[in-house]
Design a protein around this motif. Structure first.
Motif, PDB file in Angstrom:
ATOM      1  N   ALA A 112       6.879  -3.062  -7.504  1.00  0.00           N
ATOM      2  CA  ALA A 112       5.791  -3.899  -6.994  1.00  0.00           C
ATOM      3  C   ALA A 112       6.319  -5.022  -6.111  1.00  0.00           C
ATOM      4  O   ALA A 112       5.721  -5.348  -5.080  1.00  0.00           O
ATOM      5  N   TYR A 165       4.594  -4.879  -2.444  1.00  0.00           N
ATOM      6  CA  TYR A 165       3.539  -5.843  -2.142  1.00  0.00           C
ATOM      7  C   TYR A 165       4.080  -7.070  -1.417  1.00  0.00           C
ATOM      8  O   TYR A 165       5.265  -7.416  -1.539  1.00  0.00           O
ATOM      9  N   ILE A 188      -5.726  -3.716  -6.760  1.00  0.00           N
ATOM     10  CA  ILE A 188      -4.518  -3.601  -7.577  1.00  0.00           C
ATOM     11  C   ILE A 188      -4.923  -3.166  -8.976  1.00  0.00           C
ATOM     12  O   ILE A 188      -6.067  -3.357  -9.396  1.00  0.00           O
ATOM     13  N   ILE A 213      -1.517   2.198  -4.833  1.00  0.00           N
ATOM     14  CA  ILE A 213      -0.916   1.157  -3.992  1.00  0.00           C
ATOM     15  C   ILE A 213      -1.724   1.104  -2.703  1.00  0.00           C
ATOM     16  O   ILE A 213      -1.627   1.999  -1.852  1.00  0.00           O
ATOM     17  N   THR A 268       0.253  -4.333   1.211  1.00  0.00           N
ATOM     18  CA  THR A 268       1.696  -4.120   1.199  1.00  0.00           C
ATOM     19  C   THR A 268       2.386  -4.807   2.376  1.00  0.00           C
ATOM     20  O   THR A 268       1.747  -5.246   3.328  1.00  0.00           O
TER      21      THR A 268
END
Length: 367
Positions: A245, A249, A315, A337, A342
């Motif tokens: 993550a 992200y 999310i 995702i 991102t």
């Protein structure tokens, strides 16, 4: 703006400054969130009036400029002309109402109920934000009406008819990305207020407007640079899921995700049914009463939760993460995702309204 809208135009707010500047010059702005959850501007127009016909022309022109792509959700104030135009031009788009404007209108209309230690405002806010279940909302609303004696219920009855556009339990059906108001527009108005003067010609105004847009882009570039320089700190350094993550992200969204992961550690499985291909789990947080239903297929690694965090914000929620943990799923499946959150959100080619590739300003790229 074409590039920004192509990447982040799924949800935005629309507002005008009419009545907030002394010249009453209506400036309409389309504003959303980028992948750092900062303001991004998709378009603006100076209008002569705020009629349904003018808004219809504006929305049609806006969509034409952006290749006909419509947003999933749009937030506005409680303006009948805007609502009428949206219903005609973008009937598929979910239309939400700015909760800040609703609260301000409520104070104006029902200020007499908020005196002498009255809890009416608190109860009204609870109806707006607190209840995740529709039956809970309906029960609380009816109790509020009965508790506070009102001679005129016209405003409350009117806003109740629009409950799907502002009550938390009904907004779970829409993609909102956490947006609940048009306050982004209010922030932009502060940057532009000195240039909304009747003696300023249109070229000068939009020259300044472009400068303000440039300042917002500079802020995005700064966030991009900081994100590339270092990864955010992990609360659990050995967690494969958190490591993934943090690399995928943007730092701002990773903080939100990491907070959900933290809550997952306080979640418990109250009940489970694993007899079917799709397992059903009842999840709740310690010291909390509310329960959530999580459906998960271990084979296909698909999951959904009754809180609808992924569907509305983009999310995974703590309840889904808890189920993934007990199933030893240590990596976020690609399907969960959302690219717009991102680091690579702005990668890819953009086509304009006439079919040509749109390229960003090379001078603005991070070196």
């Amino acid at each position: 703006m074409i590039i920004d809208y192509a990447h982040f135009g799924d949800v935005f707010s629309f507002d005008t400054t009419f009545g907030t500047n002394k010249e009453f010059r209506p400036l309409a702005v389309f504003i959303g969130f980028n992948h750092h959850r900062e303001m991004v501007i998709f378009g603006a127009a100076l209008l002569y009036d705020e009629t349904a016909e003018s808004f219809k022309w504006l929305f049609e022109s806006f969509l034409k400029a952006h290749g006909g792509r419509k947003p999933k959700s749009i937030f506005t104030d409680q303006d009948l002309a805007i609502a009428k135009a949206l219903a005609e031009v973008m009937p598929e788009t979910w239309h939400g109402l700015c909760t800040w404007h609703i609260m301000q209108n409520g104070i104006k209309k029902l200020g007499n109920l908020m005196k002498d230690g009255s809890l009416f405002l608190r109860d009204f806010k609870d109806c707006m934000y607190k209840y995740e279940n529709e039956s809970e909302f309906e029960e609380a609303w009816n109790k509020m009406i009965q508790t506070y004696t009102m001679k005129d219920l016209s405003w409350l009855n009117g806003i109740y008819k629009l409950k799907e556009k502002w009550a938390n339990c009904y907004m779970k059906r829409a993609v909102t990305l956490g947006m609940r108001s048009t306050q982004l527009s209010e922030s932009l108005n502060g940057d532009l207020k000195d240039y909304l003067k009747s003696n300023l010609n249109m070229d000068d105004f939009f020259e300044h407007f472009e400068m303000v847009v440039g300042q917002k882009r500079d802020k995005e570039l700064e966030a991009e640079y900081n994100a590339r320089e270092k990864l955010p700190p992990l609360c659990l350094k050995n967690s494969p899921l958190l490591k993934q993550a943090s690399q995928v992200y943007t730092p701002t969204i990773f903080k939100v995700f990491q907070n959900e992961y933290d809550y997952a550690s306080a979640a418990i499985i109250k009940d489970r049914n694993c007899s079917q291909p799709v397992h059903e789990y009842t999840v709740m947080l310690l010291e909390k009463v509310r329960e959530y239903k999580v459906l998960c297929s271990p084979i296909s690694r698909t999951i959904s939760c009754s809180c609808r965090k992924f569907e509305t914000f983009g999310i995974l929620c703590c309840h889904a993460l808890k189920v993934f943990d007990i199933l030893d799923i240590k990596i976020i499946p690609d399907a969960y995702i959302l690219k717009r959150w991102t680091r690579e959100a702005k990668n890819g080619y953009i086509i304009d309204s006439i079919g040509k590739d749109v390229n960003g300003d090379v001078n603005l790229k991070v070196t």
